[in-house]
Design a protein around this motif. Sequence first.
Motif, PDB file in Angstrom:
ATOM      1  N   VAL A 181     -13.023  -1.430  -1.918  1.00 22.30           N
ATOM      2  CA  VAL A 181     -13.157  -2.759  -1.320  1.00 22.30           C
ATOM      3  C   VAL A 181     -11.812  -3.245  -0.790  1.00 22.30           C
ATOM      4  CG1 VAL A 181     -13.621  -5.191  -1.849  1.00 22.30           C
ATOM      5  CG2 VAL A 181     -15.161  -3.417  -2.709  1.00 22.30           C
ATOM      6  N   VAL A 182     -10.763  -3.100  -1.594  1.00 27.50           N
ATOM      7  CA  VAL A 182      -9.436  -3.557  -1.193  1.00 27.50           C
ATOM      8  C   VAL A 182      -8.937  -2.769   0.015  1.00 27.50           C
ATOM      9  CG1 VAL A 182      -7.011  -3.583  -1.930  1.00 27.50           C
ATOM     10  CG2 VAL A 182      -8.792  -4.477  -3.450  1.00 27.50           C
ATOM     11  N   ALA A 183      -9.115  -1.453  -0.004  1.00 26.45           N
ATOM     12  CA  ALA A 183      -8.648  -0.625   1.109  1.00 26.45           C
ATOM     13  C   ALA A 183      -9.404  -0.949   2.389  1.00 26.45           C
ATOM     14  CB  ALA A 183      -8.808   0.857   0.758  1.00 26.45           C
ATOM     15  N   ALA A 263      -1.330   0.004  -3.525  1.00 29.73           N
ATOM     16  CA  ALA A 263      -0.064  -0.711  -3.685  1.00 29.73           C
ATOM     17  C   ALA A 263       0.280  -1.500  -2.420  1.00 29.73           C
ATOM     18  CB  ALA A 263       1.056   0.271  -4.011  1.00 29.73           C
ATOM     19  N   ALA A 264       0.094  -0.874  -1.264  1.00 27.93           N
ATOM     20  CA  ALA A 264       0.371  -1.578  -0.009  1.00 27.93           C
ATOM     21  C   ALA A 264      -0.605  -2.735   0.194  1.00 27.93           C
ATOM     22  CB  ALA A 264       0.290  -0.597   1.153  1.00 27.93           C
ATOM     23  N   SER A 265      -1.846  -2.534  -0.192  1.00 37.95           N
ATOM     24  CA  SER A 265      -2.845  -3.599  -0.061  1.00 37.95           C
ATOM     25  C   SER A 265      -2.503  -4.773  -0.973  1.00 37.95           C
ATOM     26  CB  SER A 265      -4.237  -3.060  -0.389  1.00 37.95           C
ATOM     27  OG  SER A 265      -4.625  -2.064   0.530  1.00 37.95           O
ATOM     28  N   ALA A 266      -2.046  -4.477  -2.190  1.00 35.85           N
ATOM     29  CA  ALA A 266      -1.632  -5.542  -3.096  1.00 35.85           C
ATOM     30  C   ALA A 266      -0.495  -6.345  -2.485  1.00 35.85           C
ATOM     31  CB  ALA A 266      -1.210  -4.953  -4.440  1.00 35.85           C
ATOM     32  N   ALA A 267       0.470  -5.654  -1.887  1.00 34.17           N
ATOM     33  CA  ALA A 267       1.600  -6.342  -1.266  1.00 34.17           C
ATOM     34  C   ALA A 267       1.140  -7.215  -0.104  1.00 34.17           C
ATOM     35  CB  ALA A 267       2.640  -5.321  -0.791  1.00 34.17           C
ATOM     36  N   ARG A 268       0.187  -6.708   0.706  1.00 38.66           N
ATOM     37  CA  ARG A 268      -0.351  -7.500   1.822  1.00 38.66           C
ATOM     38  C   ARG A 268      -1.033  -8.764   1.303  1.00 38.66           C
ATOM     39  NH1 ARG A 268      -1.266  -5.912   6.863  1.00 38.66           N
ATOM     40  NH2 ARG A 268      -3.283  -6.966   6.994  1.00 38.66           N
TER      41      ARG A 268
END
Length: 296
Positions: A181-183, A263-268
């Motif tokens: 879902v996040v990706a 990790a990149a999605s969390a940062a976004r």
Amino acid sequence: MTDKLTVSVLGTGIMGAAMARSLARAGHAVRVWNRTRSKAEPLAADGAFVAGTPAGAVQGADVVLTMLHDGDAALAVMREAAPALRPGTAWVQSTTAGTEAVPELAALAREHGLVFYDAPVLGTREPAEAGQLTVLAAGPVEGRAKVTPVFDAVGARTVWCGEDGAAADATRLKLVANSWVVAATAAAGEVLALSEALGVDPDDFFALIEGGPLDMGYLRAKAALVREGRLSPPQFAVATAAKDARLIVRAGERNGVRLDVAAASAARLERAAAQGHADEDMAAAYYASFGDRPDD
């Protein structure tokens, strides 16, 4: 036993409030508590009793359902509530708490003689309001007759993942699902941002993929929220999605897997929250593509 239960819902945010309404519609006696009481008070119109404390909310409960922000919040609230519960009461723990927190929550349940079910849900505001969530559940077989009416009220489907809630098998499956879902949400936002940057009409992209293996209803739905300015009220808020993304990253790290996209999605998501979009739908991570550019 009767199918009509007294169910206490601790945490009445987007999901908890919707689940409480579904329980009331199904004929259960519903008692609710939320740290910000104003978020719980509207549920009185649906027949719920609004309590001022967690202990007050769980008095006489057959089942307690926790839907709080994270594992720490669930642990703190249940430490307040547990002394008021009868031994043998079922605790349905639906907070997305992560694999590290679930064993600690289960230990608290054992300490107070509660029957623990690890039971996160799949779905957002609309399916929650309609009682159409998917419940991922793990817990003892012998207590399932008590919690099944609760799952049937809030969900269209229950997927049993194991017999030991402390093993966090349901939470593990939830994190895998949420990683997708996040990706997918991050990809939807980046497609729109890149289209804007390159002067491409997003409709041309959607026409290009229409009906093929790259087409995806979720992509279209999240993109539409951004394009049509329908980010509030959120289906799944940016701040909550950021928390879940970090849980996914930590679960990977603890098990020797590097999850670069998560990790990149969390940062976004965290960047979008810092820009003022924390309480909007997670599709608002789109704005993180533009640095500190103010929202139009």
